[in-house]
Every structure is written in structure tokens, then in C-alpha cells.
Design a protein around this motif. Structure first.
Motif, PDB file in Angstrom:
ATOM      1  N   ASN A 200       0.821  -1.203   0.000  1.00 11.07           N
ATOM      2  CA  ASN A 200       0.000   0.000   0.000  1.00 11.07           C
ATOM      3  C   ASN A 200       0.859   1.259   0.000  1.00 11.07           C
ATOM      4  O   ASN A 200       1.977   1.267   0.509  1.00 11.07           O
ATOM      5  CB  ASN A 200      -0.907   0.030   1.240  1.00 11.07           C
ATOM      6  CG  ASN A 200      -1.886  -1.110   1.235  1.00 11.07           C
ATOM      7  OD1 ASN A 200      -1.756  -2.040   2.015  1.00 11.07           O
ATOM      8  ND2 ASN A 200      -2.855  -1.057   0.351  1.00 11.07           N
TER       9      ASN A 200
ATOM     10  N   ILE B  46      -1.734   8.525   5.795  1.00 13.82           N
ATOM     11  CA  ILE B  46      -2.855   8.280   4.893  1.00 13.82           C
ATOM     12  C   ILE B  46      -2.466   7.082   4.026  1.00 13.82           C
ATOM     13  O   ILE B  46      -1.323   6.989   3.564  1.00 13.82           O
ATOM     14  CB  ILE B  46      -3.114   9.515   4.001  1.00 13.82           C
ATOM     15  CG1 ILE B  46      -3.467  10.723   4.868  1.00 13.82           C
ATOM     16  CG2 ILE B  46      -4.197   9.227   2.977  1.00 13.82           C
ATOM     17  CD1 ILE B  46      -3.470  12.030   4.098  1.00 13.82           C
ATOM     18  N   THR B  47      -3.398   6.155   3.831  1.00 13.01           N
ATOM     19  CA  THR B  47      -3.095   4.962   3.027  1.00 13.01           C
ATOM     20  C   THR B  47      -4.116   4.796   1.907  1.00 13.01           C
ATOM     21  O   THR B  47      -5.176   5.425   1.916  1.00 13.01           O
ATOM     22  CB  THR B  47      -3.136   3.680   3.882  1.00 13.01           C
ATOM     23  OG1 THR B  47      -4.500   3.373   4.189  1.00 13.01           O
ATOM     24  CG2 THR B  47      -2.334   3.829   5.156  1.00 13.01           C
ATOM     25  N   ASP B  48      -3.792   3.911   0.986  1.00  9.74           N
ATOM     26  CA  ASP B  48      -4.764   3.495  -0.022  1.00  9.74           C
ATOM     27  C   ASP B  48      -5.272   2.087   0.295  1.00  9.74           C
ATOM     28  O   ASP B  48      -5.721   1.366  -0.586  1.00  9.74           O
ATOM     29  CB  ASP B  48      -4.166   3.562  -1.430  1.00  9.74           C
ATOM     30  CG  ASP B  48      -3.016   2.597  -1.638  1.00  9.74           C
ATOM     31  OD1 ASP B  48      -2.531   1.985  -0.651  1.00  9.74           O
ATOM     32  OD2 ASP B  48      -2.578   2.449  -2.800  1.00  9.74           O
ATOM     33  N   CYS B  49      -5.222   1.704   1.572  1.00  4.66           N
ATOM     34  CA  CYS B  49      -5.651   0.368   2.003  1.00  4.66           C
ATOM     35  C   CYS B  49      -7.144   0.160   1.763  1.00  4.66           C
ATOM     36  O   CYS B  49      -7.954   1.050   2.027  1.00  4.66           O
ATOM     37  CB  CYS B  49      -5.399   0.171   3.497  1.00  4.66           C
ATOM     38  SG  CYS B  49      -3.675   0.036   3.967  1.00  4.66           S
ATOM     39  N   SER B  50      -7.470  -1.031   1.302  1.00  2.00           N
ATOM     40  CA  SER B  50      -8.868  -1.446   1.225  1.00  2.00           C
ATOM     41  C   SER B  50      -9.280  -1.977   2.596  1.00  2.00           C
ATOM     42  O   SER B  50      -8.436  -2.197   3.469  1.00  2.00           O
ATOM     43  CB  SER B  50      -9.029  -2.551   0.179  1.00  2.00           C
ATOM     44  OG  SER B  50      -8.364  -3.730   0.621  1.00  2.00           O
ATOM     45  N   LYS B  51     -10.566  -2.232   2.772  1.00  2.00           N
ATOM     46  CA  LYS B  51     -11.051  -2.830   4.018  1.00  2.00           C
ATOM     47  C   LYS B  51     -10.371  -4.186   4.234  1.00  2.00           C
ATOM     48  O   LYS B  51      -9.971  -4.516   5.348  1.00  2.00           O
ATOM     49  CB  LYS B  51     -12.585  -2.980   3.965  1.00  2.00           C
ATOM     50  CG  LYS B  51     -13.188  -3.609   5.192  1.00  2.00           C
ATOM     51  CD  LYS B  51     -13.121  -2.683   6.380  1.00  2.00           C
ATOM     52  CE  LYS B  51     -13.912  -3.251   7.549  1.00  2.00           C
ATOM     53  NZ  LYS B  51     -13.571  -2.583   8.794  1.00  2.00           N
TER      54      LYS B  51
ATOM     55  N   TYR C 288     -10.138   5.303  10.532  1.00  2.00           N
ATOM     56  CA  TYR C 288     -10.712   5.734   9.257  1.00  2.00           C
ATOM     57  C   TYR C 288     -11.009   7.218   9.317  1.00  2.00           C
ATOM     58  O   TYR C 288     -11.552   7.716  10.304  1.00  2.00           O
ATOM     59  CB  TYR C 288     -12.004   4.957   8.962  1.00  2.00           C
ATOM     60  CG  TYR C 288     -12.492   5.153   7.558  1.00  2.00           C
ATOM     61  CD1 TYR C 288     -11.956   4.411   6.515  1.00  2.00           C
ATOM     62  CD2 TYR C 288     -13.463   6.101   7.265  1.00  2.00           C
ATOM     63  CE1 TYR C 288     -12.390   4.600   5.212  1.00  2.00           C
ATOM     64  CE2 TYR C 288     -13.899   6.294   5.975  1.00  2.00           C
ATOM     65  CZ  TYR C 288     -13.359   5.541   4.945  1.00  2.00           C
ATOM     66  OH  TYR C 288     -13.780   5.744   3.664  1.00  2.00           O
ATOM     67  N   SER C 289     -10.652   7.929   8.258  1.00  2.00           N
ATOM     68  CA  SER C 289     -10.944   9.358   8.164  1.00  2.00           C
ATOM     69  C   SER C 289     -12.189   9.554   7.317  1.00  2.00           C
ATOM     70  O   SER C 289     -12.179   9.253   6.115  1.00  2.00           O
ATOM     71  CB  SER C 289      -9.761  10.102   7.529  1.00  2.00           C
ATOM     72  OG  SER C 289     -10.144  11.423   7.184  1.00  2.00           O
TER      73      SER C 289
ATOM     74  N   ASP D 102     -12.031   9.993   3.459  1.00  2.00           N
ATOM     75  CA  ASP D 102     -12.607   8.757   2.945  1.00  2.00           C
ATOM     76  C   ASP D 102     -11.527   7.707   2.673  1.00  2.00           C
ATOM     77  O   ASP D 102     -11.465   7.113   1.599  1.00  2.00           O
ATOM     78  CB  ASP D 102     -13.422   9.028   1.671  1.00  2.00           C
ATOM     79  CG  ASP D 102     -14.272   7.831   1.259  1.00  2.00           C
ATOM     80  OD1 ASP D 102     -14.628   7.018   2.141  1.00  2.00           O
ATOM     81  OD2 ASP D 102     -14.558   7.702   0.054  1.00  2.00           O
ATOM     82  N   CYS D 103     -10.663   7.513   3.686  1.00  2.00           N
ATOM     83  CA  CYS D 103      -9.604   6.503   3.557  1.00  2.00           C
ATOM     84  C   CYS D 103      -9.111   6.096   4.943  1.00  2.00           C
ATOM     85  O   CYS D 103      -9.399   6.756   5.937  1.00  2.00           O
ATOM     86  CB  CYS D 103      -8.452   7.026   2.711  1.00  2.00           C
ATOM     87  SG  CYS D 103      -7.583   8.411   3.431  1.00  2.00           S
ATOM     88  N   TYR D 104      -8.361   4.992   4.962  1.00  2.57           N
ATOM     89  CA  TYR D 104      -7.797   4.488   6.207  1.00  2.57           C
ATOM     90  C   TYR D 104      -6.494   5.206   6.533  1.00  2.57           C
ATOM     91  O   TYR D 104      -5.735   5.593   5.636  1.00  2.57           O
ATOM     92  CB  TYR D 104      -7.554   2.978   6.124  1.00  2.57           C
ATOM     93  CG  TYR D 104      -8.835   2.197   6.170  1.00  2.57           C
ATOM     94  CD1 TYR D 104      -9.449   1.931   7.394  1.00  2.57           C
ATOM     95  CD2 TYR D 104      -9.444   1.759   5.006  1.00  2.57           C
ATOM     96  CE1 TYR D 104     -10.637   1.234   7.449  1.00  2.57           C
ATOM     97  CE2 TYR D 104     -10.642   1.057   5.056  1.00  2.57           C
ATOM     98  CZ  TYR D 104     -11.228   0.810   6.279  1.00  2.57           C
ATOM     99  OH  TYR D 104     -12.416   0.120   6.342  1.00  2.57           O
TER     100      TYR D 104
END
Length: 152
Positions: free
Chosen positions: A18, A93-98, A114-115, A119-121
Motif C-alpha cells: 500500500n 494516509i493509506t490506499d488500504c482497502s477494508k 478511518y478518516s 474517505d480513507c484508512y
């Protein structure tokens, strides 16, 4: 009983490949992060169960009430005491999925929130002053076993 393997924080964080962007001011600009922490996983914790098979929740040493997760910490709702308060030194800030977050939490014990604003983890880092490849970490994933300084 879970088998734990040694790895390092760099391997843990990069396991799902990620992207990360440092954003240490996120607590000042988005209050939602305090309400959106993923459940904290202690990889070495082995739950205890009662006669009915229900998990016995951790209790407050002061008053005996069940502890609840508040942000990244376990706190007593009755008397306010907490267990080993977690301090977060860096926020990424990450681009991680659930799925990524669930995997990294369950197998590496990483901490995420979660922010709502972004709108991201957000990855929460609980140590500072040492390169990530030299921070000893644990995992339940035998394929991630590494020595300090070794890469993925």
C-alpha cells in the motif's frame, strides 16, 4: 495457541504494497479518526471463555467492569482507568482497502483508523526514532518472518 514469528515493522507495513503519505496533522483537521479506530489486536493474547463458550472480556483492575475500546485504548466505562495507553507518534494516509486493513490488523497487529473527511484508512504508528526496518515486530504469517533490517 498462536505461533508468532519475528519480523520488522517495515515488512509488516509493506506486506500488502500500500501507498503511505505522512499526515501528522490529521488529528487536528478530522475529529472522526478518534471514533473510527479498527479493533486493536494483540497477537499474543489468547482469549478465555466461560462455560457457555462466550469470550471473557478484559476487566478493569480497579472496579472489575468490562473494558471498552475508546480510540486506540482500552478504558473502563465505570472509573475511567485504562490499560497500557497507546500513544500514536505518526499518522499515515493509506490506499488500504477494508480487506488490507483487516489482514494487516489480524496478522501483524497494525493499528488503523478511518478518516471520514478523506474517505480513507489511516495507519497509526506507535513508535518513533528508529528506522522501520529495525523495529522488532511480530506476525502470525510465517512467510513474513524476517530479521531486523531484512526487506520483504
Amino acid at each position: 495457541m498462536k505461533t508468532l514469528y519475528h519480523t520488522n515493522f517495515a515488512v509488516a507495513v509493506n506486506w500488502c504494497n500500500n501507498a503511505l503519505v505522512l499526515c501528522n496533522n490529521i488529528p487536528q483537521i478530522d475529529d472522526s479518526i478518534w471514533d473510527n479506530f479498527e479493533p486493536i489486536v494483540d497477537l499474543g493474547y489468547e482469549p478465555e471463555y466461560d462455560e457457555e463458550g462466550d469470550e471473557i472480556k478484559p476487566k478493569c483492575p480497579e472496579c472489575g467492569a468490562e473494558l471498552e475500546q475508546v480510540g486506540p485504548n482500552m478504558v473502563c466505562p465505570e472509573c475511567g482507568d485504562g490499560e497500557d495507553q497507546i500513544e500514536i507518534y505518526q499518522w499515515f494516509i493509506t490506499d488500504c482497502s477494508k480487506w488490507d486493513v483487516e489482514y494487516l490488523t489480524q496478522h501483524f497487529g497494525l493499528i488503523f483508523t478511518y478518516s471520514d473527511l478523506l474517505d480513507c484508512y489511516i495507519l497509526c504508528v506507535t513508535h518513533c526514532g528508529t528506522g522501520w526496518g529495525y523495529v522488532d515486530w511480530q506476525t502470525t504469517n510465517p512467510n513474513a518472518e524476517r530479521k531486523l533490517g531484512e526487506k520483504k
